[in-house]
Scaffold this active site. Sequence first.
Site, PDB file in Angstrom:
ATOM      1  N   GLU A  30      12.640  -9.323   2.301  1.00 23.70           N
ATOM      2  CA  GLU A  30      11.864  -8.163   2.756  1.00 23.70           C
ATOM      3  C   GLU A  30      12.652  -6.892   2.423  1.00 23.70           C
ATOM      4  OE1 GLU A  30      11.329  -8.176   6.984  1.00 23.70           O
ATOM      5  OE2 GLU A  30      10.373  -6.187   7.013  1.00 23.70           O
ATOM      6  N   TYR A  57      11.207   9.065   1.250  1.00 19.51           N
ATOM      7  CA  TYR A  57      11.235   8.019   0.229  1.00 19.51           C
ATOM      8  C   TYR A  57      11.929   8.444  -1.070  1.00 19.51           C
ATOM      9  CZ  TYR A  57       7.861   5.886   3.375  1.00 19.51           C
ATOM     10  OH  TYR A  57       7.251   5.344   4.482  1.00 19.51           O
ATOM     11  N   HIS A  64      12.672  -2.459   2.568  1.00 17.23           N
ATOM     12  CA  HIS A  64      12.129  -1.136   2.901  1.00 17.23           C
ATOM     13  C   HIS A  64      13.052  -0.067   2.345  1.00 17.23           C
ATOM     14  CE1 HIS A  64       9.170  -3.048   5.350  1.00 17.23           C
ATOM     15  NE2 HIS A  64      10.134  -3.769   5.877  1.00 17.23           N
ATOM     16  N   ALA A 107       3.016  -0.565   4.954  1.00 19.61           N
ATOM     17  CA  ALA A 107       2.547  -0.591   6.344  1.00 19.61           C
ATOM     18  C   ALA A 107       2.041  -1.966   6.776  1.00 19.61           C
ATOM     19  CB  ALA A 107       1.449   0.454   6.528  1.00 19.61           C
ATOM     20  N   PRO A 152       0.793  -1.226   0.000  1.00 15.96           N
ATOM     21  CA  PRO A 152       0.000   0.000   0.000  1.00 15.96           C
ATOM     22  C   PRO A 152       0.827   1.279   0.000  1.00 15.96           C
ATOM     23  CG  PRO A 152      -0.086  -1.095   2.141  1.00 15.96           C
ATOM     24  CD  PRO A 152       0.542  -2.057   1.187  1.00 15.96           C
ATOM     25  N   ASN A 153       0.336   2.219  -0.763  1.00 16.93           N
ATOM     26  CA  ASN A 153       0.852   3.595  -0.856  1.00 16.93           C
ATOM     27  C   ASN A 153       2.151   3.710  -1.655  1.00 16.93           C
ATOM     28  OD1 ASN A 153      -1.253   4.822   0.752  1.00 16.93           O
ATOM     29  ND2 ASN A 153      -0.346   3.752   2.489  1.00 16.93           N
ATOM     30  N   ASN A 176       8.149  -5.396  -0.652  1.00 15.74           N
ATOM     31  CA  ASN A 176       8.000  -4.202   0.175  1.00 15.74           C
ATOM     32  C   ASN A 176       6.528  -4.143   0.531  1.00 15.74           C
ATOM     33  OD1 ASN A 176       7.811  -1.777   1.444  1.00 15.74           O
ATOM     34  ND2 ASN A 176       8.959  -0.615  -0.094  1.00 15.74           N
ATOM     35  N   ARG A 200       5.050  11.168  -2.424  1.00 18.30           N
ATOM     36  CA  ARG A 200       4.779  10.829  -1.028  1.00 18.30           C
ATOM     37  C   ARG A 200       6.021  11.079  -0.171  1.00 18.30           C
ATOM     38  NH1 ARG A 200       4.696   4.613   1.189  1.00 18.30           N
ATOM     39  NH2 ARG A 200       3.972   5.107   3.281  1.00 18.30           N
ATOM     40  N   ARG A 217      12.886   5.214  12.575  1.00 20.17           N
ATOM     41  CA  ARG A 217      11.640   5.983  12.485  1.00 20.17           C
ATOM     42  C   ARG A 217      10.749   5.689  13.698  1.00 20.17           C
ATOM     43  NH1 ARG A 217       9.179   5.253   6.698  1.00 20.17           N
ATOM     44  NH2 ARG A 217       7.917   7.017   7.439  1.00 20.17           N
TER      45      ARG A 217
HETATM   46  C1  DQA Z   1       8.199   1.267   3.870  1.00 18.21           C
HETATM   47  C2  DQA Z   1       8.248   1.536   5.382  1.00 18.21           C
HETATM   48  C3  DQA Z   1       6.890   1.291   6.012  1.00 18.21           C
HETATM   49  O1  DQA Z   1       6.955   1.553   7.409  1.00 18.21           O
HETATM   50  C4  DQA Z   1       5.866   2.228   5.405  1.00 18.21           C
HETATM   51  O2  DQA Z   1       4.582   1.975   5.943  1.00 18.21           O
HETATM   52  C5  DQA Z   1       5.835   2.162   3.924  1.00 18.21           C
HETATM   53  C6  DQA Z   1       7.112   2.094   3.203  1.00 18.21           C
HETATM   54  C7  DQA Z   1       9.535   1.607   3.181  1.00 18.21           C
HETATM   55  O3  DQA Z   1       9.703   1.205   2.043  1.00 18.21           O
HETATM   56  O4  DQA Z   1      10.386   2.295   3.772  1.00 18.21           O
HETATM   57  O5  DQA Z   1       4.801   2.258   3.304  1.00 18.21           O
HETATM   58  O6  DQA Z   1       7.950  -0.103   3.652  1.00 18.21           O
END
Ligand code: DQA
Length: 148
Positions: A103, A23, A105, A82, A10-11, A79, A18, A112
């Site tokens: 995994e 990011y 990020h 959240a 998501p997102n 990735n 964003r 954070r």
């Molecule tokens: C994320 C880190 C997560 O905490 C966050 O909710 C994201 C992006 C990252 O790529 O740094 O959506 O996965």
Amino acid sequence: MKTALILNGPNLNLLGTREPQVYGSQTLADVQGLCEQACLANGFALDFRQSNHEGVLVDWLHEAGRLQAAGTLAGVILNAGAYTHTSIALHDAIKGTGITLIELHISNVHAREAFRHYSYISPAAKAVMVGFGVNGYALAIAGLAGMQ
Ligand code: DQA
């Protein structure tokens, strides 16, 4: 040639606009292009996806399990956004399929907010790539190649 499946949660479709201070300014399409280059360099075909829906990500992990069992998939780079910090369903899907999963990020989640410090993905993952910005995708693809 085996496929590297890259799943974004998501997102991540909002990359570029964003929170660019967290990011960066590259879009998800830019990340896909970077992954295409890295897959070319590492002898993989690329399958690159994004969804805002947890169940869709679960379905894609099940699909990955079938493809890896059939010998056509090298592994998954996930990735989960959240959902990393909330989703027992994603944890169970990784464990249940036995897939090779890295995994990822973009940001250093450990530097954070406290709610980002726990990952339901990490205990089921083969490896974790954190905090290298979007270049982490290329590094993870190279890492996946080293696991073959
Ligand atoms: C994320 C880190 C997560 O905490 C966050 O909710 C994201 C992006 C990252 O790529 O740094 O959506 O996965």
